[in-house]
Scaffold this motif. Structure first.
Motif, PDB file in Angstrom:
ATOM      1  N   HIS A 205      33.563 -80.339  35.819  1.00  0.00           N
ATOM      2  CA  HIS A 205      32.936 -80.779  34.566  1.00  0.00           C
ATOM      3  C   HIS A 205      31.503 -80.248  34.539  1.00  0.00           C
ATOM      4  CE1 HIS A 205      36.148 -83.652  35.688  1.00  0.00           C
ATOM      5  NE2 HIS A 205      36.422 -83.630  34.401  1.00  0.00           N
ATOM      6  N   CYS A 206      30.535 -81.067  34.161  1.00  0.00           N
ATOM      7  CA  CYS A 206      29.102 -80.735  34.218  1.00  0.00           C
ATOM      8  C   CYS A 206      28.723 -79.563  33.304  1.00  0.00           C
ATOM      9  CB  CYS A 206      28.670 -80.378  35.651  1.00  0.00           C
ATOM     10  SG  CYS A 206      28.976 -81.651  36.875  1.00  0.00           S
ATOM     11  N   GLY A 207      29.606 -79.149  32.403  1.00  0.00           N
ATOM     12  CA  GLY A 207      29.327 -77.981  31.581  1.00  0.00           C
ATOM     13  C   GLY A 207      29.498 -76.676  32.323  1.00  0.00           C
ATOM     14  N   TYR A 208      29.976 -76.727  33.564  1.00  0.00           N
ATOM     15  CA  TYR A 208      30.210 -75.527  34.367  1.00  0.00           C
ATOM     16  C   TYR A 208      31.697 -75.192  34.491  1.00  0.00           C
ATOM     17  CZ  TYR A 208      25.581 -74.164  35.913  1.00  0.00           C
ATOM     18  OH  TYR A 208      24.302 -73.672  35.943  1.00  0.00           O
ATOM     19  N   TYR A 209      32.535 -75.993  33.855  1.00  0.00           N
ATOM     20  CA  TYR A 209      33.947 -75.663  33.760  1.00  0.00           C
ATOM     21  C   TYR A 209      34.470 -76.197  32.432  1.00  0.00           C
ATOM     22  CZ  TYR A 209      38.832 -74.918  34.665  1.00  0.00           C
ATOM     23  OH  TYR A 209      40.124 -74.471  34.572  1.00  0.00           O
ATOM     24  N   PRO A 210      35.118 -75.336  31.636  1.00  0.00           N
ATOM     25  CA  PRO A 210      35.350 -73.918  31.904  1.00  0.00           C
ATOM     26  C   PRO A 210      34.061 -73.098  31.849  1.00  0.00           C
ATOM     27  CG  PRO A 210      36.042 -74.448  29.681  1.00  0.00           C
ATOM     28  CD  PRO A 210      35.687 -75.749  30.331  1.00  0.00           C
ATOM     29  N   SER A 211      34.073 -71.952  32.546  1.00  0.00           N
ATOM     30  CA  SER A 211      32.921 -71.055  32.599  1.00  0.00           C
ATOM     31  C   SER A 211      33.407 -69.640  32.316  1.00  0.00           C
ATOM     32  CB  SER A 211      32.263 -71.132  33.987  1.00  0.00           C
ATOM     33  OG  SER A 211      31.215 -70.194  34.099  1.00  0.00           O
ATOM     34  N   TRP A 212      33.198 -69.186  31.081  1.00  0.00           N
ATOM     35  CA  TRP A 212      33.769 -67.921  30.624  1.00  0.00           C
ATOM     36  C   TRP A 212      32.751 -66.783  30.709  1.00  0.00           C
ATOM     37  CZ3 TRP A 212      38.840 -67.922  30.017  1.00  0.00           C
ATOM     38  CH2 TRP A 212      39.491 -69.104  29.668  1.00  0.00           C
ATOM     39  N   ASN A 213      33.182 -65.669  31.269  1.00  0.00           N
ATOM     40  CA  ASN A 213      32.357 -64.465  31.327  1.00  0.00           C
ATOM     41  C   ASN A 213      33.246 -63.238  31.165  1.00  0.00           C
ATOM     42  OD1 ASN A 213      29.422 -65.193  32.330  1.00  0.00           O
ATOM     43  ND2 ASN A 213      30.836 -66.508  33.467  1.00  0.00           N
ATOM     44  N   VAL A 214      32.773 -62.260  30.381  1.00  0.00           N
ATOM     45  CA  VAL A 214      33.509 -61.005  30.245  1.00  0.00           C
ATOM     46  C   VAL A 214      33.340 -60.208  31.537  1.00  0.00           C
ATOM     47  CG1 VAL A 214      33.689 -58.817  28.994  1.00  0.00           C
ATOM     48  CG2 VAL A 214      33.249 -60.943  27.739  1.00  0.00           C
ATOM     49  N   ARG A 215      34.452 -59.927  32.219  1.00  0.00           N
ATOM     50  CA  ARG A 215      34.412 -59.168  33.467  1.00  0.00           C
ATOM     51  C   ARG A 215      35.421 -58.021  33.500  1.00  0.00           C
ATOM     52  NH1 ARG A 215      32.000 -61.645  37.744  1.00  0.00           N
ATOM     53  NH2 ARG A 215      30.403 -63.115  37.041  1.00  0.00           N
ATOM     54  N   PHE A 216      36.486 -58.145  32.716  1.00  0.00           N
ATOM     55  CA  PHE A 216      37.590 -57.185  32.756  1.00  0.00           C
ATOM     56  C   PHE A 216      37.620 -56.437  31.438  1.00  0.00           C
ATOM     57  CE2 PHE A 216      42.369 -56.507  32.584  1.00  0.00           C
ATOM     58  CZ  PHE A 216      42.370 -55.484  33.525  1.00  0.00           C
ATOM     59  N   PHE A 217      37.503 -55.104  31.485  1.00  0.00           N
ATOM     60  CA  PHE A 217      37.354 -54.361  30.239  1.00  0.00           C
ATOM     61  C   PHE A 217      37.873 -52.940  30.374  1.00  0.00           C
ATOM     62  CE2 PHE A 217      33.574 -54.128  32.818  1.00  0.00           C
ATOM     63  CZ  PHE A 217      33.192 -52.794  32.786  1.00  0.00           C
ATOM     64  N   LYS A 218      38.180 -52.352  29.231  1.00  0.00           N
ATOM     65  CA  LYS A 218      38.621 -50.961  29.195  1.00  0.00           C
ATOM     66  C   LYS A 218      37.452 -50.045  29.539  1.00  0.00           C
ATOM     67  CE  LYS A 218      42.198 -51.634  25.644  1.00  0.00           C
ATOM     68  NZ  LYS A 218      42.607 -51.358  24.241  1.00  0.00           N
ATOM     69  N   ASN A 219      37.730 -49.041  30.314  1.00  0.00           N
ATOM     70  CA  ASN A 219      36.720 -48.074  30.717  1.00  0.00           C
ATOM     71  C   ASN A 219      36.059 -47.456  29.482  1.00  0.00           C
ATOM     72  OD1 ASN A 219      35.169 -46.199  32.042  1.00  0.00           O
ATOM     73  ND2 ASN A 219      36.842 -45.335  33.241  1.00  0.00           N
ATOM     74  N   GLY A 220      34.728 -47.618  29.395  1.00  0.00           N
ATOM     75  CA  GLY A 220      33.981 -47.056  28.272  1.00  0.00           C
ATOM     76  C   GLY A 220      33.817 -47.976  27.088  1.00  0.00           C
ATOM     77  N   LYS A 221      34.331 -49.208  27.171  1.00  0.00           N
ATOM     78  CA  LYS A 221      34.300 -50.114  26.022  1.00  0.00           C
ATOM     79  C   LYS A 221      33.326 -51.278  26.172  1.00  0.00           C
ATOM     80  CE  LYS A 221      37.299 -48.353  23.120  1.00  0.00           C
ATOM     81  NZ  LYS A 221      36.925 -48.006  21.719  1.00  0.00           N
ATOM     82  N   ALA A 222      32.586 -51.352  27.266  1.00  0.00           N
ATOM     83  CA  ALA A 222      31.658 -52.481  27.437  1.00  0.00           C
ATOM     84  C   ALA A 222      30.551 -52.087  28.409  1.00  0.00           C
ATOM     85  CB  ALA A 222      32.402 -53.712  27.950  1.00  0.00           C
TER      86      ALA A 222
END
Length: 360
Positions: A205-222
């Motif tokens: 909980h504590c506002g740390y779950y869920p914890s979303w971050n973009v990490r997986f991406f197409k090569n050249g798109k982020a």
């Protein structure tokens, strides 16, 4: 066992299983590869691959994670179409766990080292990762340098911190996406959820779950925005979400944790003061945007005007975001993060005074 059973049939136990003392395994039971069965369990059926199972009858309770000394990296492996980038500096305690979750299946694991003075590079090379030394440029710039300069051949990239692990269910999702023709996946990138471990307990909980971050991406798109700390990725295209998890667990102890947060608070204070006039490549704050845009909108439009920011942060985490449900560890964690807010506030005051003194 002194009991009797009318069941007949073979018992199947696949490779790399651990079955504890006083476990009863019934005829026709099938224990798949990598299963751990806890003490005094009753196996009466099929237990799924890579799970920790307990109870009578035994059922899957959690995912089993193999650590780096347990790994046997095949000389030849099927291409996954995914390459991993891990930025590091003096991460000999954390890196083995990060590598354990990816080295068997990723096409290549790039360890981008900022001139470590411990055994980080030796650990990475020994297990088969590619080590590239790049002097520290900053959190966002270091990762963008890796995206721009590494000889990445795969169509998909995953950015992984040294104190994180990719758990098995997430791995399966990543492999499934990367196995499809690139044009069949409409999303250019995916938000990844993660567990945060504090004092050896996952924070739920504590506002740390869920914890979303973009990490997986197409090569050249982020690539990462122009920000000193707590940087996010700007994506050319649609962003999706995956169900699997990472786990964030810095095993170096609270002393280094505090040192890191001291550094973060300095950079964050500077970002908050500079953001109203800051130009460049950065995330647009939107109240009704995606996860990162909403977070940035609050940071720009509400946070700077809050009095006693540490108190608001504590109330938000412990009360509104149900931190009390994480028990005493939740209380300690909320107090810890609230202290971080005090550091930011004091450093904002100091920075404004310094700039006023020097006419900036």
């Amino acid at each position: 066992t002194a009991g009797r059973t009318e069941l007949k049939g073979n018992i199947t136990v696949e490779a790399d299983c651990w079955i504890a003392t006083d476990t009863v395994v019934m005829p026709k039971a099938h224990i798949e590869q990598g299963v751990v069965v806890g003490a005094r369990g009753l196996v009466d059926g099929r237990l799924p691959k890579g799970k920790i199972c307990t109870g009578e009858p035994a059922v899957a309770r959690a995912e089993r994670v193999l650590y780096i000394h347990e790994k046997q990296v095949p000389e030849e492996k099927a291409l996954s179409n995914i390459e991993i980038i891990i930025p590091v500096k003096n991460e000999e305690e954390n890196l083995p766990y990060a590598l354990a979750g990816v080295i068997e299946w990723a096409d290549k694991v790039w360890v981008v080292d900022s001139e470590s003075t411990d055994n980080t590079c030796e650990i990475a090379r020994k297990i088969g990762a590619e080590v590239v030394v790049q002097p520290w440029l900053g959190y966002a710039k270091q990762k963008n340098w890796a995206i721009d300069n590494l000889d990445i051949q795969s169509e998909w990239i995953f950015i992984l911190d040294a104190d994180e692990m990719i758990l098995p269910k997430l791995k399966e999702e990543l492999l499934a996406i990367a196995s499809r023709p690139l044009h069949e996946t409409k999303e250019s990138a995916f938000n990844i959820n993660r567990y945060f471990v504090f004092l050896d307990k996952r924070i739920r909980h504590c506002g740390y779950y869920p914890s979303w971050n973009v990490r997986f991406f197409k090569n050249g798109k982020a690539r990462y925005e122009n920000r000193e700390v707590h940087e996010h990725m700007i994506v050319d295209g649609k962003i999706g979400k995956l169900r699997g998890h990472m786990e964030h667990n810095d095993r170096r102890g609270l002393e280094l944790y505090l040192s890191k947060y001291n550094q973060y608070s300095t950079l964050e204070a500077k970002e908050i003061i500079d953001q109203p006039v800051k130009d460049g490549f950065t995330i647009e704050g939107k109240l009704f945007g995606n996860v990162q845009q909403r977070r940035r909108w609050v940071k720009r439009n509400i946070y700077p005007w809050l009095p006693t920011k540490w108190l608001f942060r504590f109330i938000w985490m412990y009360g509104i975001k149900l931190g009390f449900l994480d028990g005493i560890t939740g209380l300690r964690f909320c107090l810890f993060i609230s202290t971080y807010e005090i550091f930011i506030s004091l450093k904002m005051i100091e920075l404004r005074q310094q700039r006023k003194k020097h006419g900036n």
